[in-house]
Design a protein around this motif. Structure first.
Motif, PDB file in Angstrom:
ATOM      1  N   ILE A   1      -6.190 -35.867 -34.950  1.00 28.52           N
ATOM      2  CA  ILE A   1      -5.038 -35.218 -35.559  1.00 28.52           C
ATOM      3  C   ILE A   1      -4.162 -36.234 -36.285  1.00 28.52           C
ATOM      4  CG2 ILE A   1      -3.682 -35.422 -33.440  1.00 28.52           C
ATOM      5  CD1 ILE A   1      -3.536 -32.522 -35.980  1.00 28.52           C
ATOM      6  N   HIS A   2      -4.316 -37.534 -35.957  1.00 29.89           N
ATOM      7  CA  HIS A   2      -3.498 -38.566 -36.623  1.00 29.89           C
ATOM      8  C   HIS A   2      -3.789 -38.658 -38.119  1.00 29.89           C
ATOM      9  CE1 HIS A   2      -7.299 -40.623 -35.740  1.00 29.89           C
ATOM     10  NE2 HIS A   2      -6.997 -41.479 -36.699  1.00 29.89           N
ATOM     11  N   LEU A   3      -4.917 -38.065 -38.571  1.00 31.83           N
ATOM     12  CA  LEU A   3      -5.227 -38.069 -39.999  1.00 31.83           C
ATOM     13  C   LEU A   3      -4.332 -37.112 -40.777  1.00 31.83           C
ATOM     14  CD1 LEU A   3      -9.141 -38.199 -39.869  1.00 31.83           C
ATOM     15  CD2 LEU A   3      -7.542 -40.094 -40.236  1.00 31.83           C
ATOM     16  N   ASN A   4      -3.688 -36.197 -40.083  1.00 27.80           N
ATOM     17  CA  ASN A   4      -2.754 -35.277 -40.720  1.00 27.80           C
ATOM     18  C   ASN A   4      -1.424 -35.991 -40.935  1.00 27.80           C
ATOM     19  OD1 ASN A   4      -0.801 -33.187 -41.232  1.00 27.80           O
ATOM     20  ND2 ASN A   4      -2.220 -31.706 -40.359  1.00 27.80           N
ATOM     21  N   SER A   5      -0.949 -36.036 -42.169  1.00 28.66           N
ATOM     22  CA  SER A   5       0.269 -36.789 -42.495  1.00 28.66           C
ATOM     23  C   SER A   5       1.503 -36.231 -41.795  1.00 28.66           C
ATOM     24  CB  SER A   5       0.494 -36.794 -44.013  1.00 28.66           C
ATOM     25  OG  SER A   5       0.646 -35.462 -44.499  1.00 28.66           O
ATOM     26  N   HIS A   6       1.443 -34.975 -41.311  1.00 26.74           N
ATOM     27  CA  HIS A   6       2.583 -34.375 -40.631  1.00 26.74           C
ATOM     28  C   HIS A   6       2.615 -34.718 -39.142  1.00 26.74           C
ATOM     29  CE1 HIS A   6       3.666 -32.099 -44.184  1.00 26.74           C
ATOM     30  NE2 HIS A   6       2.446 -31.613 -44.259  1.00 26.74           N
ATOM     31  N   TYR A   7       1.567 -35.365 -38.669  1.00 30.58           N
ATOM     32  CA  TYR A   7       1.490 -35.698 -37.249  1.00 30.58           C
ATOM     33  C   TYR A   7       2.337 -36.925 -36.939  1.00 30.58           C
ATOM     34  CZ  TYR A   7      -0.467 -37.784 -33.010  1.00 30.58           C
ATOM     35  OH  TYR A   7      -0.627 -38.367 -31.782  1.00 30.58           O
ATOM     36  N   SER A   8       2.993 -36.912 -35.810  1.00 29.51           N
ATOM     37  CA  SER A   8       3.719 -38.097 -35.326  1.00 29.51           C
ATOM     38  C   SER A   8       3.161 -38.469 -33.956  1.00 29.51           C
ATOM     39  CB  SER A   8       5.218 -37.815 -35.202  1.00 29.51           C
ATOM     40  OG  SER A   8       5.859 -38.898 -34.544  1.00 29.51           O
ATOM     41  N   PRO A   9       2.910 -39.754 -33.731  1.00 34.13           N
ATOM     42  CA  PRO A   9       2.397 -40.179 -32.423  1.00 34.13           C
ATOM     43  C   PRO A   9       3.486 -40.321 -31.375  1.00 34.13           C
ATOM     44  CG  PRO A   9       2.634 -42.087 -33.832  1.00 34.13           C
ATOM     45  CD  PRO A   9       3.012 -40.880 -34.668  1.00 34.13           C
ATOM     46  N   VAL A  10       4.721 -39.960 -31.726  1.00 37.05           N
ATOM     47  CA  VAL A  10       5.868 -40.235 -30.857  1.00 37.05           C
ATOM     48  C   VAL A  10       6.405 -38.951 -30.230  1.00 37.05           C
ATOM     49  CG1 VAL A  10       8.213 -41.141 -30.784  1.00 37.05           C
ATOM     50  CG2 VAL A  10       6.499 -42.276 -32.171  1.00 37.05           C
ATOM     51  N   LEU A  11       6.732 -39.041 -28.940  1.00 34.94           N
ATOM     52  CA  LEU A  11       7.453 -37.998 -28.228  1.00 34.94           C
ATOM     53  C   LEU A  11       8.745 -38.603 -27.697  1.00 34.94           C
ATOM     54  CD1 LEU A  11       4.897 -36.068 -25.956  1.00 34.94           C
ATOM     55  CD2 LEU A  11       6.286 -35.095 -27.775  1.00 34.94           C
ATOM     56  N   TYR A  12       9.856 -37.937 -27.916  1.00 31.30           N
ATOM     57  CA  TYR A  12      11.122 -38.370 -27.337  1.00 31.30           C
ATOM     58  C   TYR A  12      11.443 -37.407 -26.193  1.00 31.30           C
ATOM     59  CZ  TYR A  12      11.446 -41.189 -31.555  1.00 31.30           C
ATOM     60  OH  TYR A  12      11.184 -42.085 -32.558  1.00 31.30           O
ATOM     61  N   LEU A  13      11.295 -37.882 -24.961  1.00 31.85           N
ATOM     62  CA  LEU A  13      11.381 -37.025 -23.788  1.00 31.85           C
ATOM     63  C   LEU A  13      12.825 -36.843 -23.328  1.00 31.85           C
ATOM     64  CD1 LEU A  13       8.439 -38.572 -21.714  1.00 31.85           C
ATOM     65  CD2 LEU A  13       8.345 -36.596 -23.257  1.00 31.85           C
ATOM     66  N   ASP A  14      13.145 -35.623 -22.884  1.00 36.60           N
ATOM     67  CA  ASP A  14      14.430 -35.416 -22.232  1.00 36.60           C
ATOM     68  C   ASP A  14      14.337 -35.948 -20.801  1.00 36.60           C
ATOM     69  OD1 ASP A  14      13.027 -33.498 -20.723  1.00 36.60           O
ATOM     70  OD2 ASP A  14      13.723 -31.838 -21.964  1.00 36.60           O
TER      71      ASP A  14
END
Length: 289
Positions: A115-128
């Motif tokens: 899915i990282h090939l999709n330019s809209h994908y971000s590898p980052v999660l900001y957790l609460d």
């Protein structure tokens, strides 16, 4: 200079292909074969949980700000680099494709797709706070079971699956739906073929033929896994590799045109600009600046 390829090392707890280590170990010991802060390619998957410290983590030439509660996911074959200037603390979860295959064979787990090939994908999660605590607890339980003398690999798999499913639920961009086992195998064959032939071949029909499926079937699987067509995946994969060589290897456009089987450098420049909006030289200058 070539991009270092970092392999998964079989340590005392990693014989099964999964390991949890402290982020501080990257700057707390001498790593002779590569600099974690310099770009390097992984032959395995990595999840980084930052618990203390701030900075920017690089994944394929995109920098992502991190702070306490940030999770960064890096897929195998991606290029990454750490920012350890603030002496961050946290955990690294490392695992191989073989381990994922074993998990999939034993329990319900969403497929790890490119899915990282999709330019809209971000590898980052900001957790609460709630999900940060749950992530920290699951990683601690995985580590405890791995280091336990009587540790059970099946318990590790359940904990690993729980963590993966939790993060999947929190993702805003991801797979359209889960792949069937046969679709996962087909996607894996396609990616292996792509890794072996992307320099010379960018024809989606050729890859479908080599994978012994129809172009329509390949396209459908690609869209399910990444929201991209097969051709878009091929181009995205190719462009990422070109960017790596432009910045790290400092290869000229003329050499890259030859390496990637273009008739002449001008066609290569047109292809790169069409996909990125910049010429190769503009991209290199932009990144270095």
């Amino acid at each position: 200079m070539a991009i270092p390829l970092i392999d998964f090392r079989l340590g005392s707890t990693s014989s099964s292909g999964v390991e949890v280590i402290e982020l501080s170990s990257l700057y707390g010991r001498d790593i002779k074969d590569h600099d974690p802060c310099a770009p390097h390619r992984l032959s395995f998957f990595m999840l980084v949980l930052f618990e203390k410290g701030t900075g920017k983590h690089m994944v394929d030439f995109q920098e992502y700000a991190y702070g306490p509660g940030t999770v960064v996911s890096v897929q195998q074959e991606q290029v990454t680099a750490f920012d350890l200037s603030s002496k961050p603390e946290g955990k690294l979860l490392l695992f191989t494709q073989t381990y994922l295959d074993n998990v999939h064979a034993n329990m319900r787990l969403p497929s790890y797709t490119p899915i990282h090939l999709n330019s809209h994908y971000s590898p980052v999660l900001y957790l609460d706070e709630t999900n940060r605590a749950r992530t920290t607890a699951l990683l601690a339980e995985i580590a405890s079971e791995l280091y336990c003398e009587e540790g059970d690999p099946l318990i590790v798999m359940y904990l690993f699956s729980a963590l993966s499913l939790l993060h999947r639920r929190l993702k805003t961009v991801g797979e359209v739906e889960n792949l069937s086992p046969s679709q996962s195998r087909t996607l894996y064959r396609f990616m292996v073929l792509l890794q072996q032939n992307y320099e010379q071949i960018r024809d989606a029909n050729w890859y479908a033929d080599q994978a012994a499926i129809t172009y329509k079937t390949l396209n459908q699987i690609c869209k399910v896994s990444t929201s991209l067509t097969a051709k878009q995946m091929i181009d995205a994969f190719t462009i990422i590799e070109i960017k790596r060589r432009l910045v790290i290897n400092k290869v000229t456009s003329q050499q890259l045109a030859y390496d990637f089987n273009f008739d002449d450098p001008s066609n290569f420049v047109k292809y790169f600009k069409k996909e990125t909006g910049m010429t190769p030289s503009e991209f290199r200058k932009h990144y270095l600046n």
